[in-house]
Write a protein that holds these residues in place. Structure first.
Motif, PDB file in Angstrom:
ATOM      1  N   PRO A  15       0.179  -4.696   2.760  1.00  0.00           N
ATOM      2  CA  PRO A  15      -0.438  -6.030   2.826  1.00  0.00           C
ATOM      3  C   PRO A  15      -1.870  -5.857   2.426  1.00  0.00           C
ATOM      4  O   PRO A  15      -2.527  -4.762   2.430  1.00  0.00           O
ATOM      5  CB  PRO A  15      -0.392  -6.566   4.154  1.00  0.00           C
ATOM      6  N   SER A  16      -2.538  -6.924   1.971  1.00  0.00           N
ATOM      7  CA  SER A  16      -3.740  -7.016   1.264  1.00  0.00           C
ATOM      8  C   SER A  16      -4.693  -6.438   2.805  1.00  0.00           C
ATOM      9  O   SER A  16      -4.482  -6.927   3.634  1.00  0.00           O
ATOM     10  CB  SER A  16      -4.277  -8.351   1.114  1.00  0.00           C
ATOM     11  N   GLY A  17      -5.665  -5.592   2.367  1.00  0.00           N
ATOM     12  CA  GLY A  17      -6.659  -5.319   3.274  1.00  0.00           C
ATOM     13  C   GLY A  17      -5.875  -3.746   4.173  1.00  0.00           C
ATOM     14  O   GLY A  17      -6.593  -3.266   5.075  1.00  0.00           O
ATOM     15  N   ALA A  18      -4.794  -3.492   3.688  1.00  0.00           N
ATOM     16  CA  ALA A  18      -4.334  -2.378   4.374  1.00  0.00           C
ATOM     17  C   ALA A  18      -4.782  -0.875   4.078  1.00  0.00           C
ATOM     18  O   ALA A  18      -4.674   0.093   4.981  1.00  0.00           O
ATOM     19  CB  ALA A  18      -2.811  -2.193   3.924  1.00  0.00           C
TER      20      ALA A  18
ATOM     21  N   THR B  32      -9.310   1.656  -0.804  1.00  0.00           N
ATOM     22  CA  THR B  32     -10.252   2.529  -0.120  1.00  0.00           C
ATOM     23  C   THR B  32      -9.758   4.199  -0.138  1.00  0.00           C
ATOM     24  O   THR B  32     -10.345   5.089  -0.642  1.00  0.00           O
ATOM     25  CB  THR B  32     -10.447   2.185   1.397  1.00  0.00           C
TER      26      THR B  32
ATOM     27  N   GLU C 210      -3.008  -0.814  -8.625  1.00  0.00           N
ATOM     28  CA  GLU C 210      -2.635  -2.133  -8.965  1.00  0.00           C
ATOM     29  C   GLU C 210      -2.240  -2.348 -10.449  1.00  0.00           C
ATOM     30  O   GLU C 210      -2.794  -3.248 -10.796  1.00  0.00           O
ATOM     31  CB  GLU C 210      -3.060  -3.351  -8.400  1.00  0.00           C
TER      32      GLU C 210
ATOM     33  N   HIS D  61       1.708  -4.493  -4.881  1.00  0.00           N
ATOM     34  CA  HIS D  61       1.922  -5.496  -4.218  1.00  0.00           C
ATOM     35  C   HIS D  61       3.702  -6.102  -4.249  1.00  0.00           C
ATOM     36  O   HIS D  61       3.872  -7.117  -3.446  1.00  0.00           O
ATOM     37  CB  HIS D  61       0.988  -6.824  -4.517  1.00  0.00           C
TER      38      HIS D  61
ATOM     39  N   HIS E  82      -6.936  -6.372   8.623  1.00  0.00           N
ATOM     40  CA  HIS E  82      -6.293  -5.713   9.804  1.00  0.00           C
ATOM     41  C   HIS E  82      -7.385  -5.259  10.950  1.00  0.00           C
ATOM     42  O   HIS E  82      -6.894  -5.008  11.967  1.00  0.00           O
ATOM     43  CB  HIS E  82      -5.458  -4.591   9.099  1.00  0.00           C
TER      44      HIS E  82
ATOM     45  N   ASP F 130     -11.456 -11.957   6.371  1.00  0.00           N
ATOM     46  CA  ASP F 130     -12.222 -11.429   5.121  1.00  0.00           C
ATOM     47  C   ASP F 130     -11.127 -11.851   3.846  1.00  0.00           C
ATOM     48  O   ASP F 130      -9.978 -12.680   4.223  1.00  0.00           O
ATOM     49  CB  ASP F 130     -12.338  -9.973   5.205  1.00  0.00           C
TER      50      ASP F 130
ATOM     51  N   HIS G  10      -9.173 -10.417   2.047  1.00  0.00           N
ATOM     52  CA  HIS G  10      -7.993  -9.668   1.817  1.00  0.00           C
ATOM     53  C   HIS G  10      -6.770 -10.308   2.936  1.00  0.00           C
ATOM     54  O   HIS G  10      -5.684  -9.603   2.989  1.00  0.00           O
ATOM     55  CB  HIS G  10      -8.373  -8.365   2.061  1.00  0.00           C
TER      56      HIS G  10
ATOM     57  N   LYS H 287      -0.088 -13.428  -0.618  1.00  0.00           N
ATOM     58  CA  LYS H 287      -0.068 -12.828  -1.872  1.00  0.00           C
ATOM     59  C   LYS H 287       1.249 -11.928  -2.005  1.00  0.00           C
ATOM     60  O   LYS H 287       1.764 -11.850  -3.060  1.00  0.00           O
ATOM     61  CB  LYS H 287      -1.454 -11.936  -1.932  1.00  0.00           C
TER      62      LYS H 287
HETATM   63  N1  LIG Z   1     -17.179  -1.588   0.349  1.00  0.00           N
HETATM   64  C1  LIG Z   1     -16.622  -2.200   1.583  1.00  0.00           C
HETATM   65  N2  LIG Z   1     -17.394  -2.496   2.670  1.00  0.00           N
HETATM   66  C2  LIG Z   1     -16.853  -3.024   3.757  1.00  0.00           C
HETATM   67  N3  LIG Z   1     -15.562  -3.177   4.092  1.00  0.00           N
HETATM   68  C3  LIG Z   1     -14.749  -2.617   3.108  1.00  0.00           C
HETATM   69  C4  LIG Z   1     -15.021  -2.499   1.872  1.00  0.00           C
HETATM   70  N4  LIG Z   1     -14.290  -2.063   0.996  1.00  0.00           N
HETATM   71  C5  LIG Z   1     -13.063  -2.178   1.796  1.00  0.00           C
HETATM   72  N5  LIG Z   1     -13.537  -2.731   2.913  1.00  0.00           N
HETATM   73  C6  LIG Z   1     -12.578  -3.181   4.168  1.00  0.00           C
HETATM   74  O1  LIG Z   1     -11.578  -2.157   4.359  1.00  0.00           O
HETATM   75  C7  LIG Z   1     -10.300  -2.516   4.654  1.00  0.00           C
HETATM   76  C8  LIG Z   1      -9.429  -2.007   3.532  1.00  0.00           C
HETATM   77  O2  LIG Z   1      -9.420  -2.671   2.108  1.00  0.00           O
HETATM   78  P1  LIG Z   1      -8.885  -2.162   0.948  1.00  0.00           P
HETATM   79  O3  LIG Z   1      -9.343  -2.745  -0.380  1.00  0.00           O
HETATM   80  O4  LIG Z   1      -8.893  -0.754   0.718  1.00  0.00           O
HETATM   81  O5  LIG Z   1      -7.505  -2.580   1.078  1.00  0.00           O
HETATM   82  P2  LIG Z   1      -6.292  -2.815  -0.023  1.00  0.00           P
HETATM   83  O6  LIG Z   1      -5.237  -2.602   0.642  1.00  0.00           O
HETATM   84  O7  LIG Z   1      -6.469  -2.082  -1.233  1.00  0.00           O
HETATM   85  O8  LIG Z   1      -6.490  -4.472  -0.170  1.00  0.00           O
HETATM   86  P3  LIG Z   1      -5.898  -5.245  -1.394  1.00  0.00           P
HETATM   87  O9  LIG Z   1      -4.453  -5.118  -1.492  1.00  0.00           O
HETATM   88  O10 LIG Z   1      -6.230  -6.729  -1.224  1.00  0.00           O
HETATM   89  O11 LIG Z   1      -6.533  -4.760  -2.643  1.00  0.00           O
HETATM   90  C9  LIG Z   1     -10.496  -4.027   4.391  1.00  0.00           C
HETATM   91  O12 LIG Z   1     -10.657  -4.881   5.771  1.00  0.00           O
HETATM   92  C10 LIG Z   1     -11.545  -4.364   3.637  1.00  0.00           C
HETATM   93  O13 LIG Z   1     -12.222  -5.839   4.001  1.00  0.00           O
END
Ligand SMILES: Nc1ncnc2c1ncn2[C@@H]1O[C@H](COP(=O)(O)OP(=O)(O)OP(=O)(O)O)[C@@H](O)[C@H]1O
Length: 309
Positions: A61-64, A68, A192, A225, A277, A282, A284, A289
């Motif tokens: 899911p978003s924010g997983a 990162t 993505e 996604h 999460h 936030d 995400h 989505k």
């Molecule tokens: N530069 C940052 N500063 C603070 N928090 C961050 C930063 N980058 C990511 N996060 C947080 O880390 C967590 C993981 O975010 P990440 O973007 O890696 O998730 P994701 O799975 O790629 O999401 P999406 O599918 O929406 O792109 C989230 O809670 C996000 O808000």
């Protein structure tokens, strides 16, 4: 080459008929990797490895934590704990030449819009030029030939001299993949790559990445996604939820329970419906989505499935 045999990766995954990887070390090894932003934990204790020829989907899911994780694999962000090794060497210790073997494909293509497809692909060769040649973009004949070959590989040779901003989204992503190939990668990290494309272009790009993994021996790790694309095109799924690996299995072995663990658990829904999460609000913070993407592809709605609807 001898008879093809089924081959199993370091993770016990079957890679189909790839006899040439037997006994080879993983291209990428992630060990107990963690990354936080302040008090917010983005990725926690993640471990996996990737072999040559493997095409792996990272779902969640978003924010997983997918982006990162990818930023740390490509060396654009540092881990807090654990190790990420590329070809046996820790990412932080790679030389610029070694780092070039990790190519990135982005959701928004990241082409220089006013340049031709060919010039964009040649950018993938910049790291191989002496500095002065790079500054003046004085490419060798061999670099130009390589760029044309890469365009041919992705089906874009006829568009070599067309400006990037006159190409469709699917065509731009193909050029971006050609640029990645021009780097002579051992690993392609695709964040993505089909999120901005219509279903037909997206399927074409996924098939291209699959073919590259199979034919060129490149390991491809790709965040998505859309469960349907992972099911159709990839060898293996790594599922992240709240920064942790909750699924790591061959794609063909995954059932609804696995997707439920990723997208549908009551715990996850209650947390991600209104918050990230980490529990912090936030952008995400919704599984909607993921649901919409799954539904567009005709997949069962992961949330409804988990509700027994
Ligand atoms: N530069 C940052 N500063 C603070 N928090 C961050 C930063 N980058 C990511 N996060 C947080 O880390 C967590 C993981 O975010 P990440 O973007 O890696 O998730 P994701 O799975 O790629 O999401 P999406 O599918 O929406 O792109 C989230 O809670 C996000 O808000």
């Amino acid at each position: 080459m001898g008879d093809a045999v089924d081959t199993t990766s370091a993770n016990g995954r079957t890679l189909g008929s790839q006899p040439d990887i037997v006994g080879k070390p993983p291209v990428l090894t992630v060990e107990d990797f963690s990354k936080s932003f302040g008090a917010r934990s983005a990725v926690e204790n993640v471990s996996f490895s990737l072999m040559e020829h493997e095409f792996v989907a990272v779902l969640g899911p978003s924010g997983a934590g997918k982006t990162t994780l990818f930023r740390c694999i490509t060396g654009s962000a540092k881990s807090d704990a654990g190790r990420i090794r590329f070809g046996g060497t820790e990412i932080e210790r790679l030389t610029p030449r070694e780092l070039r073997q990790i190519a990135v494909v982005f959701q928004q293509f990241n082409l220089v819009r006013r340049l031709t497809a060919l010039d964009n692909v040649l950018a993938g060769r910049l790291g191989y030029l002496p500095t002065w040649r790079g500054v003046f973009r004085r490419f060798e004949r061999a670099d130009k030939l390589r760029a044309f070959e890469c365009l041919e590989r992705v089906g874009m040779l006829d568009h070599a001299l067309q400006r990037a901003d006159t190409l469709s989204g699917g065509q731009q992503q193909r050029v971006a993949i050609a640029r990645a190939l021009a780097q002579e990668p051992r690993l392609i990290v695709a964040d993505e790559p089909v999120a901005s494309l219509d279903p037909s272009s997206a399927a074409g790009v996924m098939q291209l990445l699959k073919d590259i993994a199979r034919d060129e021996g490149v390991a491809v790790i790709c965040s998505l996604h859309q469960v349907g694309y992972a099911r159709t095109f990839t060898d293996r799924v790594i599922g992240l939820a709240r920064g942790r690996v909750v699924v790591d299995a061959p794609t063909q072995s995954l059932d609804e329970a696995a997707y439920d663990a990723l997208y549908g658990s009551a715990d996850l829904r209650s947390n991600t419906a209104t918050t990230g999460h980490s529990g912090m609000p936030d952008h995400h913070s919704t599984v909607e989505k993921d649901r919409r993407a799954a539904l567009r592809l005709g997949d069962p709605d992961p949330v409804l499935v988990s509700d027994g609807v």
